[in-house]
Design a protein around this motif. Sequence first.
Motif, PDB file in Angstrom:
ATOM      1  N   CYS A 183       0.820  -1.217   0.000  1.00 52.90           N
ATOM      2  CA  CYS A 183       0.000   0.000   0.000  1.00 52.90           C
ATOM      3  C   CYS A 183       0.854   1.267   0.000  1.00 52.90           C
ATOM      4  O   CYS A 183       0.310   2.384   0.060  1.00 52.90           O
ATOM      5  CB  CYS A 183      -0.931   0.007   1.210  1.00 52.90           C
ATOM      6  SG  CYS A 183      -2.065  -1.399   1.248  1.00 52.90           S
ATOM      7  N   ASN A 184       2.176   1.103  -0.004  1.00 55.22           N
ATOM      8  CA  ASN A 184       3.111   2.239  -0.043  1.00 55.22           C
ATOM      9  C   ASN A 184       2.834   3.265   1.059  1.00 55.22           C
ATOM     10  O   ASN A 184       2.447   4.418   0.784  1.00 55.22           O
ATOM     11  CB  ASN A 184       3.062   2.934  -1.415  1.00 55.22           C
ATOM     12  CG  ASN A 184       3.483   2.018  -2.532  1.00 55.22           C
ATOM     13  OD1 ASN A 184       4.505   1.340  -2.431  1.00 55.22           O
ATOM     14  ND2 ASN A 184       2.694   1.973  -3.601  1.00 55.22           N
ATOM     15  N   PRO A 185       3.006   2.853   2.336  1.00 51.36           N
ATOM     16  CA  PRO A 185       2.781   3.812   3.434  1.00 51.36           C
ATOM     17  C   PRO A 185       3.665   5.048   3.265  1.00 51.36           C
ATOM     18  O   PRO A 185       4.772   4.967   2.731  1.00 51.36           O
ATOM     19  CB  PRO A 185       3.151   3.004   4.683  1.00 51.36           C
ATOM     20  CG  PRO A 185       3.952   1.844   4.190  1.00 51.36           C
ATOM     21  CD  PRO A 185       3.466   1.538   2.822  1.00 51.36           C
ATOM     22  N   HIS A 186       3.129   6.178   3.739  1.00 56.19           N
ATOM     23  CA  HIS A 186       3.836   7.458   3.609  1.00 56.19           C
ATOM     24  C   HIS A 186       5.231   7.396   4.229  1.00 56.19           C
ATOM     25  O   HIS A 186       6.195   7.973   3.716  1.00 56.19           O
ATOM     26  CB  HIS A 186       3.008   8.552   4.282  1.00 56.19           C
ATOM     27  CG  HIS A 186       3.710   9.872   4.381  1.00 56.19           C
ATOM     28  ND1 HIS A 186       3.966  10.668   3.283  1.00 56.19           N
ATOM     29  CD2 HIS A 186       4.242  10.530   5.452  1.00 56.19           C
ATOM     30  CE1 HIS A 186       4.611  11.750   3.670  1.00 56.19           C
ATOM     31  NE2 HIS A 186       4.790  11.695   4.980  1.00 56.19           N
ATOM     32  N   SER A 187       5.368   6.685   5.343  1.00 55.88           N
ATOM     33  CA  SER A 187       6.642   6.562   6.050  1.00 55.88           C
ATOM     34  C   SER A 187       6.599   5.241   6.823  1.00 55.88           C
ATOM     35  O   SER A 187       5.524   4.676   7.036  1.00 55.88           O
ATOM     36  CB  SER A 187       6.833   7.737   7.013  1.00 55.88           C
ATOM     37  OG  SER A 187       7.995   7.563   7.813  1.00 55.88           O
ATOM     38  N   THR A 188       7.756   4.749   7.210  1.00 54.18           N
ATOM     39  CA  THR A 188       7.793   3.506   7.987  1.00 54.18           C
ATOM     40  C   THR A 188       8.773   3.638   9.148  1.00 54.18           C
ATOM     41  O   THR A 188       9.740   4.388   9.093  1.00 54.18           O
ATOM     42  CB  THR A 188       8.216   2.292   7.133  1.00 54.18           C
ATOM     43  OG1 THR A 188       9.522   2.511   6.609  1.00 54.18           O
ATOM     44  CG2 THR A 188       7.237   2.037   6.001  1.00 54.18           C
ATOM     45  N   LEU A 189       8.480   2.884  10.192  1.00 53.71           N
ATOM     46  CA  LEU A 189       9.419   2.656  11.291  1.00 53.71           C
ATOM     47  C   LEU A 189       9.429   1.152  11.527  1.00 53.71           C
ATOM     48  O   LEU A 189       8.403   0.571  11.883  1.00 53.71           O
ATOM     49  CB  LEU A 189       8.983   3.381  12.566  1.00 53.71           C
ATOM     50  CG  LEU A 189       9.758   3.003  13.843  1.00 53.71           C
ATOM     51  CD1 LEU A 189      11.231   3.385  13.724  1.00 53.71           C
ATOM     52  CD2 LEU A 189       9.140   3.649  15.071  1.00 53.71           C
ATOM     53  N   THR A 190      10.571   0.514  11.289  1.00 51.30           N
ATOM     54  CA  THR A 190      10.663  -0.921  11.522  1.00 51.30           C
ATOM     55  C   THR A 190      11.521  -1.174  12.763  1.00 51.30           C
ATOM     56  O   THR A 190      12.534  -0.521  12.980  1.00 51.30           O
ATOM     57  CB  THR A 190      11.274  -1.653  10.312  1.00 51.30           C
ATOM     58  OG1 THR A 190      12.563  -1.113  10.005  1.00 51.30           O
ATOM     59  CG2 THR A 190      10.362  -1.528   9.097  1.00 51.30           C
ATOM     60  N   VAL A 191      11.068  -2.119  13.565  1.00 54.61           N
ATOM     61  CA  VAL A 191      11.741  -2.491  14.812  1.00 54.61           C
ATOM     62  C   VAL A 191      11.834  -4.012  14.822  1.00 54.61           C
ATOM     63  O   VAL A 191      10.968  -4.691  14.268  1.00 54.61           O
ATOM     64  CB  VAL A 191      10.957  -1.997  16.052  1.00 54.61           C
ATOM     65  CG1 VAL A 191      11.769  -2.180  17.319  1.00 54.61           C
ATOM     66  CG2 VAL A 191      10.549  -0.542  15.888  1.00 54.61           C
ATOM     67  N   ASN A 192      12.864  -4.556  15.477  1.00 48.61           N
ATOM     68  CA  ASN A 192      13.027  -6.007  15.414  1.00 48.61           C
ATOM     69  C   ASN A 192      12.288  -6.772  16.513  1.00 48.61           C
ATOM     70  O   ASN A 192      12.516  -7.957  16.698  1.00 48.61           O
ATOM     71  CB  ASN A 192      14.510  -6.393  15.421  1.00 48.61           C
ATOM     72  CG  ASN A 192      15.194  -6.049  16.732  1.00 48.61           C
ATOM     73  OD1 ASN A 192      14.632  -5.345  17.564  1.00 48.61           O
ATOM     74  ND2 ASN A 192      16.406  -6.531  16.907  1.00 48.61           N
ATOM     75  N   ASN A 193      11.383  -6.098  17.242  1.00 50.46           N
ATOM     76  CA  ASN A 193      10.523  -6.818  18.190  1.00 50.46           C
ATOM     77  C   ASN A 193       9.268  -5.983  18.464  1.00 50.46           C
ATOM     78  O   ASN A 193       9.240  -4.775  18.232  1.00 50.46           O
ATOM     79  CB  ASN A 193      11.262  -7.146  19.496  1.00 50.46           C
ATOM     80  CG  ASN A 193      11.742  -5.916  20.222  1.00 50.46           C
ATOM     81  OD1 ASN A 193      10.945  -5.137  20.739  1.00 50.46           O
ATOM     82  ND2 ASN A 193      13.052  -5.722  20.263  1.00 50.46           N
TER      83      ASN A 193
END
Length: 301
Positions: free
Chosen positions: A211-221
């Motif tokens: 969906c091509n989010p405006h921005s992302t924050l990925t975390v490993n848990n």
Amino acid sequence: MDWDKLRIFHAVADVGSLTHAGDRLNLSQSAVSRQIRALEESLGATLFHRHARGLILTEQGELLHDATSAMSKRLETASARIKDSEEEVFGELRVTTTFGFGLLWLAPRLPKLYDKYPDLKVDLMLEERVLDLPMREADVAIRMKEPSQADLIRKRLMSVQMLLYASRDYLEKNGAPQTLDDIADHRLICQNTDSAQVSAGATLVQLLMTCNPHSTLTVNNYFGVLQGVLNNLGIGVLPDYVTQDFPDLVRILPEIGSAEVPVFLAYPEELRQSQRIAAFRDFVQEEIIAYRKSLRTQEKT
């Protein structure tokens, strides 16, 4: 074969040093060295390579260390079973589970377990890696899939889903998405699909990324994902068991969610009579019953 020499050999193999093994065993370095030489002579084999960095096991030493490690684990099991009392629960209990479940569901409930069994010592080992219960890497496990190892007693506890949540403050400021395509107007907080996680969660994230989010924050848990959501950074992918303890979370797009993930409790067959295991198993089951009742109450209000 001399059990005392094997005990000393095992300590030296574990630490790679005569001096450190002596400290552990309350023996002098020379006494440890004599015992190792005597063991090597009795076996007719060299067990260690002497190296500037310490002692390194030879191939024959590796074979013997495998055997003494198995013996050590068996002795630990026997000791634990002997110490278990029919009326008291005490001693160390090594519990392994995932980071998310351990930090977000289990740890906040442990005070109730300690209130009931104040002499219990819980070693909570949070690992995405599946520890080997028959080899006594842990006493009891709570995992997000049915354990495949043999000689385990296993019980299905519940099922969880990965769903979409945001904080009330975030939604007041940014509005709530009405369709999946609206994710493009928001920041998505989730685990990276390369992170260790259940496949159902990774599959949901892959869908959301299309969906091509405006921005992302990925975390490993999931603990990190939760912190991002609580601090109003965006819409997060979280397991549904967080809703009871964080009522400020609002579910987004209720038609979107992962497949259900089974949660199992497992422990070795040889610990069937352990009072510590029984106490922990009963505690977890009681908390899950309370958790389900709370969810039903929330759904009615």
